[in-house]
Each structure stands twice: as structure tokens, then as C-alpha cells.
Design a protein around this motif. Structure first.
Motif, PDB file in Angstrom:
ATOM      1  N   TRP A 397       0.842  -1.187   0.000  1.00 17.77           N
ATOM      2  CA  TRP A 397       0.000   0.000   0.000  1.00 17.77           C
ATOM      3  C   TRP A 397       0.885   1.247   0.000  1.00 17.77           C
ATOM      4  O   TRP A 397       1.978   1.242   0.536  1.00 17.77           O
ATOM      5  N   SER A 400      -2.629   5.278   3.508  1.00 17.05           N
ATOM      6  CA  SER A 400      -3.681   4.737   4.376  1.00 17.05           C
ATOM      7  C   SER A 400      -4.269   5.851   5.228  1.00 17.05           C
ATOM      8  O   SER A 400      -3.625   6.875   5.460  1.00 17.05           O
ATOM      9  N   TYR A 412      -6.986   1.742   2.521  1.00 16.97           N
ATOM     10  CA  TYR A 412      -5.693   1.767   1.853  1.00 16.97           C
ATOM     11  C   TYR A 412      -5.827   2.095   0.378  1.00 16.97           C
ATOM     12  O   TYR A 412      -6.841   1.798  -0.248  1.00 16.97           O
ATOM     13  N   ILE A 413      -4.768   2.700  -0.156  1.00 16.63           N
ATOM     14  CA  ILE A 413      -4.569   2.793  -1.599  1.00 16.63           C
ATOM     15  C   ILE A 413      -3.370   1.915  -1.923  1.00 16.63           C
ATOM     16  O   ILE A 413      -2.292   2.096  -1.355  1.00 16.63           O
ATOM     17  N   ASN A 414      -3.582   0.939  -2.799  1.00 21.81           N
ATOM     18  CA  ASN A 414      -2.563  -0.062  -3.090  1.00 21.81           C
ATOM     19  C   ASN A 414      -2.032   0.083  -4.509  1.00 21.81           C
ATOM     20  O   ASN A 414      -2.616   0.788  -5.338  1.00 21.81           O
ATOM     21  N   LYS A 422       1.281  -7.391  -6.715  1.00 25.42           N
ATOM     22  CA  LYS A 422      -0.057  -7.920  -6.428  1.00 25.42           C
ATOM     23  C   LYS A 422      -0.236  -9.291  -7.056  1.00 25.42           C
ATOM     24  O   LYS A 422      -0.841 -10.202  -6.457  1.00 25.42           O
TER      25      LYS A 422
END
Length: 748
Positions: A397, A400, A412-414, A422
Motif C-alpha cells: 500500500w 492509508s 488503503y490505496i494499493n 499484487k
């Protein structure tokens, strides 16, 4: 300086001769080395002191571009990215294709302008040292070996070439920042002797083992635009009332939901009113929600919506520089770089907090995660600053913040689903589920044996494990008063389970996302008997499994298999069910549409196992009726075609069409061909209508995205010549890039 290495370059493909073919006829769905979304990245944005961001990339990456290092793909695909780093090779060796495009050389100019962030603790220093040891690269003879100097870029803290390993390192200048705001100010340099290397701590080894990246650079996140008041009044008891911008914003959120089911739900209206009333104040003229008429705002919303549609106005783009991150020198897409906008919380199912106002997120709420030597991204809102900066390379991430509705949770931004990090995370998840195949029989033997144990705790663990295995239930954790009263296996109450003679259990409770779980299943007799014993002498609100909790159950599962959790059971059962069903039900022959029906039915079985439900859409009835009308029309047309066939065989002219026009006279063979085509069309529509009816309450997407190993689907498509586009959307094909080269005979 020792041997040098050739640069790994992406393989160039001639796409003209291949793109027009269906994917099923290609050697694989994704061409070797095809990483089209990972383009060479030339950073055009500026850092906070006005210098180009392209100047921030480490010297190690510049050496990769210059040919000093190369990616080694011979390592284990399941290993963390940080452990699959570059290894030196002799210049005469053939370069190995990495499948990724590194950042262009000219993106690394002006190395002296890189910003470095001083580690806040000795532990952080040690983590950086371990990462440096893992990445072996060739450095200049002028660079020294000082693992503990965190003021020096990572590239200069990497071990030197093996030819100089035995030399005593000279003293190294220690750099101390005087200012990070003006590029004209100079850095103070003090030469100090290098301290002796420290021993690695256990924590450092663990961090290195689970490292997801070595360097991470990004430009932060963006925020929704500020609210622009429209000045429309609402009516209260028939009289117009003006609202402040803050009051109007929340009122508009409520008004635009007029055509949804939420608008009239009592809990939604209650929660909205409680939060809106705080903005109105006790002395405001509005004292009751039911006396409010939001029609003027709703009409304003419809008018604005129509104007935007007519003008084809597009939503403002987030900005190219916020859409990408550079991870270990590779351009990777970010999932969504904008934080959540303010709004009214909806939730899923009958969530007790639906309707509450979800406040606006500000930069001071947001924690950023970047590499230690990356510059801190400039805050996009003047006068604001970030809450915190972290350098955690064990997660993917980049930002957050605390969830305003559920304060104990973080949002979260992932990195995007198409990123290699990922993809490798997904692959590890499915590989862990595959390993359960080697343990599942012994696990089932163990819990079956303990169904009749005299130890109540053992008996409850055995029955709970059985339910998790057979019904894909979640483990379940205790809830606080302000959380949704959802239930998992360990938190089942006595009244959530009903015993139906002779051996059926009826479950009725709120599951994840407050979606009601209703299921009546037949269980083994010892399980039925044990559940009856657990219920005996308790009230309806008592815990069914009063001797265990989720923590105790998870500890037991990990004893059965390392890393085993309820989710691993769910992933295993979903994937093995899909694999076995497709193998059993797919017949040789048949067209693509018939095979897709087989796949959808297999997907449905998995969704039922995982209890992935959805509400019937409002348009379902109209869609089914439309299909039925078309089928009836096709069947009527078939009758006329068969009549014309008989007439053609007798040498008579065909009947006129339903529109009164004459029908062309054709041969009997031509009429037979028309009949076959019409019949096939009608059968396809009947299949579509039946599938739509069968799946109206089942959500296929959740299991396809999260629980069914995508390699099963890809291999099935290859074996049966079904284009992968029929099974996976473009987004899923990007998410599952790692699975596209699987062999057709793959078995889960």
C-alpha cells in the motif's frame, strides 16, 4: 572494475500477424515479456524543492540501465521480489529477458539532487542494511562499503564488486542535511570512520524475508474537489429554508438518493438525521426529517445530470503523475490514487451504520508509504501536510487513513491489480491453498475423530473446523457495540442454529457485510449430536461454542498446517470444486456458448458454497420478459419456415411474410439451412434466459476474483478452445497476467 553485464531488454513482437486471431489460437494469452502497462517512465513532475522527480532514482538503477546489472528470472517465482534481485553474469553470457521495462537512462540524470530521509531508529537502519545486502550490484571503486550510514543512498550502501571484497574500506563521508527547501543550499559533509557491521536481528531477517520491494517512489495521492454550493433551498413544512454550504452538502447527498431503496429505510433515515442535525444545530428551524421536502435539490440534481450528459462532460482526470509508482525501477500502476470522497455510508445488507455521514478525508489524515531514499511527495492542498511518512517494504500500500465510519479499521490505496507485486501475492495465496491438498485428508480424519472427544474444547474445535471446511464459514471475531453485529463460526449464538431431525442444521445469521446467511444443510450424525449438546441448557443469546474463540481456533489450524486459516479452506474448496466440476461436466464438441453455460454453472456451485448472494435487480423481470418475447417470436418464425419447406418440396411458392411481402422462392436445402439457424438462435436465447433466472440471486464475481484459482479457468479455456475474453473482463485479464501462461493440463 571487474566484469560487466549486458542489459536485459524487452522482447519486441510483431503484432500484425497475431492480433487478428482469437486468443485461443495463440500459443498463450499473453505474449512473452508483454508488460504493456509497465512503460518506461520519464518522471515529469517536480519535487517539493522544484527539481525534476527524475533525479530521485537511485544510482543502482542507473547502473542497471548502463549494463552493470540485469534481472535474474531464474529464481523461484514465489520468492519475495526483494529476494529475486540482480546477480552478476559474465559479459559473454546471453542476456536474459526480464519481461519488464526498466526506467529509461535519461530519467536518472542529476543524481546529486536526490532527497534522502534519515531513518528514525536503529531498527530502521538495520532493515535498510539487510535490503542492501540482498541486492548485489557493481558499484564504482570510489563508493565505499558502509551498511550503517543511512544518510547515503541505497545504491552507495551496496556491497562492492567481489574483486574488491577483501580490501579494507576507506573512510566514508557522512552527509548531513542543512535544508531540504532550497536547491541552492549545500549539504554539510563530515568524514567519519565506518563503524563495524552489526549483527542482523531476528526482526531484520523477518522483514527481509517478507519484503515486497527495495525502492518505492510515487507522487502521493489526490483528494476530491472542494464542495461547490448550488444555493437551492429545501422546504420545511411547506416553507423554503436556506442552508449553509456544510448543511447543503449533506442534504444534497441525501436528496440524490431519492430513487434508491436506501432513501426509505428507517435505519438509513435515522442515522442520516442524527448526523445532519449536528450540522443544523439545536436552534435551527428544521426539527424533524419527515417534515422536510428535498424535491428542489433532487430536481436540481436531475437537471445538472442531463446537462452533463448533453455536453458529454467528462469527470476531471486524476493526473497522470498520480497514477503510477516506480517499484524497483519499474513503472507500476496504482489502483486508485484518489482518497474516498465524502458521502452517506451505505454498506451491504442491513448494516446498522447505513446513512451515517462519511466525512471528508484531508492530507493530515493520510499516512504515506515510500522508500527510505524517496522524496516526500508534495501535498496537493496548500497549507496542509501529511499525517505520517512510513518506509514499510513488507506491504504494497502507498497510502492509508482511518475509516471515519469504522474507526478500528484503516482504508488503503494499493498498487494496482496488474502490478507484479499484487500478482505474486495472489499466486502465493493460491499456492498455499493447493498445499492444503496434501493435508486435507489427515485434517478431516483428525476432526472426525474428535467429534466424540470427552474434552468439550476439543469437540467444539472439531465441529467448528468441520463447519469451516464444509460450509466455508469465516472464523468470526467478537464485535464491539458500535460495530455491525455480524457472525462467524466461533461467534454463532444458540438461536443462529436450529437442529432439524434426523441430521439437518438450519443456519440463520448476519454474515460478512451484514448479508443474511440462510442455509439448511445435512451434516454427519456426530456433528448433529454435538451441536445439540452445545445448545443444551443455554439461552438463545448464549454462545454456541462457549469454550473456544477465533484465536484458539486459528492456533489449532496452524498446528494442522503452517499458515492454515479459514480463508485458506474457502479458497481451497472454491478452487477444487471449480476444477472437478469443469472436468466432469465439460463435454467434447458443442459451441463456445454451450461451454460457457457449463462454466457459469460450475461458478454458481462455488458461489453457493461461499454464500455469495446478491439481491435480484429491479430490471431482472423486464429482461426475462424481453428474452421470452423474442423466443416466442423465433418459434413462430420456425413454424412458417417449416411450412415453406413442405411447400418447396411440393414445388409450391412460399407463403407471404407477416408483413405482407412476398417471400423469395428458394430450394428445400436452403429452407432447411434457415430452419437450423433459427432453431440454434432460439435454443441459445432459451439457455441465456434459464441462466439469467438461475443466477439472479447468486454473485459470480466475488468467487471469480478472490477464491477460484485463475489458472483453472485459463487452462480450461485452452483445452476447450474458448477465448479467455468470454470468461475474464479486461480488468481481470490484467489482474491475472501471471496465470495466462499456464499449461492446458494444469490441475489445482
Amino acid at each position: 572494475m571487474g566484469s560487466t553485464e549486458a542489459v536485459s531488454k524487452p522482447v519486441m513482437h510483431d503484432e500484425d500477424d497475431d492480433d487478428n486471431k482469437p486468443l485461443v489460437f495463440k500459443k498463450s494469452f499473453v505474449k512473452d515479456g508483454d508488460q504493456s502497462h509497465r512503460k518506461p517512465f520519464d518522471i515529469n513532475g517536480d519535487s517539493e524543492d522544484g527539481r525534476p522527480l527524475r533525479s530521485i532514482i537511485s544510482m543502482t538503477q542507473e547502473q542497471e540501465i548502463n549494463g552493470n546489472t540485469t534481472l535474474d528470472e531464474s529464481d523461484d517465482d514465489e520468492a519475495p521480489i526483494s529476494s529475486r534481485l540482480q546477480k552478476k553474469k559474465h559479459v559473454s553470457e546471453k542476456p536474459k529477458v526480464s519481461g519488464k521495462r526498466l526506467v529509461e537512462k535519461d530519467s536518472y540524470e542529476d543524481q546529486s539532487s536526490m532527497k534522502k530521509h534519515k531513518a528514525s531508529s536503529s531498527t530502521a537502519k538495520q532493515d535498510s542494511m539487510n535490503l542492501g545486502e540482498k541486492r548485489k550490484a557493481v558499484v564504482s571503486p570510489n563508493d565505499t562499503d558502509d551498511e550503517d550510514d543511512d544518510d547515503v543512498p541505497i545504491a552507495k550502501r551496496i556491497k562492492a564488486d567481489s574483486s574488491s571484497n577483501n580490501k579494507t574500506p576507506p573512510t566514508k563521508p557522512k552527509v548531513t542535511k542543512q535544508s531540504s527547501t532550497a536547491s541552492s543550499k549545500k549539504l554539510k559533509v563530515t568524514r567519519v570512520a565506518s563503524p563495524p557491521p552489526k549483527k542482523r536481528s531476528k526482526r531484520s531477517r523477518k522483514d527481509s524475508e517478507y519484503a515486497q520491494w527495495t525502492t518505492l517512489v510515487h507522487n502521493g495521492v489526490t483528494f476530491p474537489p472542494t464542495y461547490q454550493p448550488h444555493g437551492t433551498k429545501i422546504f420545511y413544512k411547506g416553507k423554503p429554508v436556506s442552508l449553509s454550504p456544510e448543511q447543503e452538502e449533506v442534504a444534497t447527498m441525501f436528496a440524490v438518493m431519492r430513487e434508491t431503496d436506501y432513501y426509505n429505510k428507517p435505519i438509513f433515515r435515522k442515522n442520516f438525521w442524527n448526523d445532519w442535525r449536528k450540522l443544523l444545530g439545536k436552534k435551527h428551524v428544521i426539527q424533524k426529517l419527515d417534515d422536510c421536502d428535498f424535491t428542489p435539490i433532487y430536481e436540481w440534481h436531475l437537471e445538472k445530470k442531463q446537462k452533463n450528459k448533453d455536453s458529454k462532460e467528462k469527470k476531471p482526470e486524476q493526473g497522470e503523475k498520480y497514477m503510477w509508482a516506480i517499484v524497483d525501477g519499474v513503472k507500476e500502476k496504482i489502483g486508485n490514487s484518489m482518497v474516498e470522497p465524502p458521502g452517506l455510508f451505505r454498506g451491504r445488507g442491513e448494516h446498522p451504520k447505513m446513512g451515517k455521514f462519511k466525512r471528508r478525508i484531508h492530507p493530515h489524515d493520510v499516512t504515506l508509504n515510500i522508500g527510505k531514499d524517496a522524496p516526500i511527495p508534495e501535498c496537493p492542498i496548500p497549507g496542509e501536510r501529511w499525517k505520517e511518512i512510513k518506509h514499510d517494504n513488507t506491504v504494497i500500500w502507498i497510502a492509508s487513513w482511518n475509516d471515519p465510519i469504522n474507526p478500528k479499521r484503516d482504508k488503503y490505496i494499493n498498487l494496482g491489480d496488474s502490478s507484479s507485486q499484487k500478482g505474486q501475492s495472489d499466486k502465493k495465496k493460491y499456492e498455499k491453498a493447493r498445499k492444503l491438498k496434501d493435508h486435507i485428508e489427515s485434517i478431516r480424519e483428525t476432526y472426525t475423530k474428535n467429534f466424540t472427544s470427552k474434552d468439550v474444547s476439543k469437540r467444539q474445535i472439531a465441529v467448528a473446523t468441520y463447519l469451516i471446511d464444509k460450509l466455508a464459514l469465516r472464523a468470526g471475531n467478537d464485535k464491539d457495540d458500535d460495530e455491525a453485529d455480524t457472525v462467524g463460526c466461533c461467534t454463532l449464538k444458540v438461536d443462529n442454529v436450529e437442529c432439524i431431525h434426523p441430521n439437518q442444521l438450519k443456519f440463520d445469521f448476519l454474515g460478512k457485510d451484514s448479508i443474511r446467511y440462510e442455509n439448511t444443510v445435512e451434516v454427519e450424525s456426530p456433528v448433529y449430536k454435538a451441536i445439540g449438546q452445545f445448545k443444551a441448557g443455554k439461552s438463545n443469546s448464549d454462545d454456541l461454542f462457549d469454550e473456544i474463540d477465533a484465536s484458539k481456533l486459528n492456533d489449532h489450524l496452524k498446528e494442522l498446517m503452517p499458515g492454515l486459516t479459514a480463508k485458506v479452506f474457502r479458497t481451497y474448496n472454491a478452487s477444487i470444486t471449480l476444477d472437478k466440476t469443469l472436468r466432469r461436466e465439460t463435454k467434447d464438441g458443442g459451441d463456445v456458448n454451450q461451454k460457457k453455460v457449463v462454466y457459469d454453472q460450475a461458478n454458481k456451485e462455488v458461489a453457493i458454497i461461499c454464500n455469495h448472494q446478491r439481491t435480484v435487480s429491479k430490471s431482472h423481470g423486464a429482461q426475462v420478459k424481453k428474452l421470452k418475447d423474442k423466443i416466442d417470436e423465433l418459434k413462430e418464425g420456425l413454424k412458417q419456415l417449416r411450412t415453406n419447406l413442405k411447400r418447396a418440396k411440393k414445388g409450391e411458392a412460399p407463403l407471404e411474410g407477416s408483413d405482407g411481402k412476398k417471400t423469395r422462392n428458394i430450394t428445400p436445402e436452403a429452407w432447411e439451412k434457415k430452419i437450423a439457424q433459427q432453431k440454434m438462435k432460439a435454443e441459445k436465447m432459451e439457455r441465456d434466459m434459464q441462466t439469467k433466472e438461475d443466477l439472479k440471486t447468486v454473485a459470480l464475481g466475488t468467487s471469480k476474483i478472490n477464491y477460484m484459482d485463475p489458472r483453472i479457468t485459463v487452462a480450461w479455456c485452452k483445452r476447450n478452445e474458448v477465448p479467455i475474453e468470454k470468461m475474464f473482463t479486461k480488468a481481470l485479464r490484467e489482474k491475472f497476467t501471471w496465470a495466462m501462461d499456464v499449461e492446458p493440463d494444469f490441475r489445482f
